[in-house]
Design a protein around this motif. Sequence first.
Motif, short mmCIF file in Angstrom:
data_model
loop_
_atom_site.label_atom_id
_atom_site.label_comp_id
_atom_site.label_asym_id
_atom_site.label_seq_id
_atom_site.Cartn_x
_atom_site.Cartn_y
_atom_site.Cartn_z
N GLU A 28 0.83 -1.21 0.00
CA GLU A 28 0.00 0.00 0.00
C GLU A 28 0.86 1.25 0.00
O GLU A 28 0.62 2.18 -0.75
N LEU A 29 1.88 1.26 0.86
CA LEU A 29 2.75 2.44 0.95
C LEU A 29 3.46 2.70 -0.37
O LEU A 29 3.57 3.85 -0.80
N ARG A 30 3.92 1.65 -1.00
CA ARG A 30 4.59 1.82 -2.31
C ARG A 30 3.63 2.43 -3.32
O ARG A 30 4.02 3.29 -4.11
N ARG A 31 2.39 2.00 -3.28
CA ARG A 31 1.40 2.55 -4.21
C ARG A 31 1.09 4.01 -3.87
O ARG A 31 1.08 4.87 -4.75
N PRO A 40 12.49 -0.73 -0.29
CA PRO A 40 12.08 -1.11 1.06
C PRO A 40 11.48 0.05 1.85
O PRO A 40 10.99 -0.13 2.96
N MET A 41 11.52 1.24 1.28
CA MET A 41 10.95 2.45 1.89
C MET A 41 11.57 2.77 3.25
O MET A 41 10.89 3.03 4.22
N TYR A 42 12.89 2.76 3.30
CA TYR A 42 13.60 3.13 4.52
C TYR A 42 13.84 4.63 4.59
O TYR A 42 14.22 5.16 5.63
N GLU A 54 -6.62 8.43 0.08
CA GLU A 54 -6.84 7.20 0.84
C GLU A 54 -5.77 7.03 1.93
O GLU A 54 -6.06 6.54 3.02
N PHE A 55 -4.53 7.42 1.63
CA PHE A 55 -3.48 7.37 2.65
C PHE A 55 -3.83 8.31 3.80
O PHE A 55 -3.77 7.92 4.97
#
Length: 75
Positions: A28-31, A40-42, A54-55
């Motif tokens: 979801e976060l990547r989207r 990896p969204m570090y 939506e976020f």
Amino acid sequence: MTRVIRYFNKKDEALAGEVTVDVFSIDELRRYFNVEDENPMYDSFPIMENTDHEFIKKAGMNFDFETYDYFLEYN
């Protein structure tokens, strides 16, 4: 992995608060932040008024974009 939303006062850039957000999957976060599947969204990701609605809704916070700058971060 713990993700947090940290927010900083726009006047003096001081840390104003931090909220743990564990309601999002990494997919979801990547989207929401439009990053590649391998990421990896570090890093720190700015949350803006135009960030996916939506976020904003799912984060469960009241965002005040006039007063604070918000960032999604890995903790």
